[in-house]
Design an enzyme around this catalytic site. Structure first.
Site, short mmCIF file in Angstrom:
data_model
loop_
_atom_site.label_atom_id
_atom_site.label_comp_id
_atom_site.label_asym_id
_atom_site.label_seq_id
_atom_site.Cartn_x
_atom_site.Cartn_y
_atom_site.Cartn_z
CG MET A 240 -37.30 -94.22 -92.64
SD MET A 240 -38.67 -93.86 -91.55
CE MET A 240 -38.45 -92.10 -91.37
CB CYS A 241 -32.60 -94.39 -92.22
SG CYS A 241 -33.66 -93.02 -91.73
NE ARG A 242 -31.36 -98.91 -95.90
CZ ARG A 242 -31.89 -100.13 -95.82
NH1 ARG A 242 -31.38 -101.13 -96.53
NH2 ARG A 242 -32.90 -100.35 -95.02
#
Length: 263
Positions: free
Chosen positions: A1-3
């Protein structure tokens, strides 16, 4: 989830870290190589950076996917910095916050990002509400778990914690309240980086000539990238980088709802 990614070193164009590498953050928005949760990071993005002589970082954030923003490509081509933090946000449930929910969050001369999720939000973190001053709760930038975690980190910084201690304290509090939370946190100042690996991937590249990069995943195939072990705090300055093991919360422990607010 997300970077997300933080950099500390000699001034370079933002694009040298975000758009030019073959697997840079821009490409990770649609084709991450090591993302364990989620597949497309299209619900907002942002970059914050420090300019020489100015302790307050600048930010550029948007609610849509980074690949659709041509202005971002121009900005990263010409803006240079020796300290930055950037993030792309995983596709998530609909919300009204838009750009305000995109990292980096910022206050007190720091930039912050959260890669992860808090199960049971918002109810699972309700026991932590009394630990925060009312003004901090009322001034949250967004109504999501990341903004609340940022409020915990910020309360620690304002209480005198150094960046590493502020991150570690927030991770312990949230993990006690919501077991199973993924809490890869990233905090950048003009001359510091602090990060936690807690439930998701975290890597770093430290080179005297290239500076230090801390990121969710490598942006190229340089063999010198090192993976940070899970349950670890990373702290870096312009001269050193340290890894410190983080302790798991005690089984069955929970934050006390009567805890006094931090001031």
């Amino acid at each position: 989830m997300c970077r997300h990614l933080a950099y500390l070193g000699r001034p370079v164009p933002l694009g040298a870290l975000l758009t030019e590498p073959p697997h840079g953050l821009t490409r990770q928005s649609w084709q991450p190589r090591r993302q364990r949760h989620g597949t497309v990071n299209a619900d907002g993005f942002g970059v914050g950076w420090f300019a020489d002589g100015d302790p307050v970082p600048a930010r550029y954030r948007r609610a849509g996917p980074v690949w659709a923003d041509l202005t971002f490509a121009d900005l990263t081509r010409v803006v240079r910095s020796g300290s930055l933090l950037a993030a792309v946000r995983d596709a998530t449930l609909p919300g009204a916050d838009g750009e305000a929910a995109a990292a980096p969050f910022s206050a007190e001369g720091y930039l912050f990002s959260h890669n992860g999720a808090v199960p049971g939000w918002p109810g699972s973190l309700a026991p932590l509400v009394p630990a925060l001053p009312a003004a901090d709760l009322l001034s949250l930038e967004a109504r999501n778990d990341s903004a609340f975690v940022w409020a915990l980190v910020l309360a620690g910084l304002r209480a005198g914690d150094d960046p590493g201690r502020a991150l570690a304290g927030a991770v312990t509090e949230v993990a006690e309240a919501s077991p199973g939370a993924r809490l890869n946190l990233l905090l950048a100042g003009a001359d510091t980086i602090a990060a936690t690996a807690w439930g998701d991937t975290l890597w770093y590249l430290a080179d005297p000539d290239r500076g230090t990069v801390v990121a969710s995943e490598p942006y190229d195939d340089d063999p010198h990238w090192q993976e940070v072990p899970d349950r670890t705090l990373l702290t870096a300055s312009r001269t050193e980088l340290l890894l410190t093991e983080l302790k798991e919360p005690s089984p069955g422990s929970a934050p006390a709802p009567s805890k006094e607010p931090r001031t």
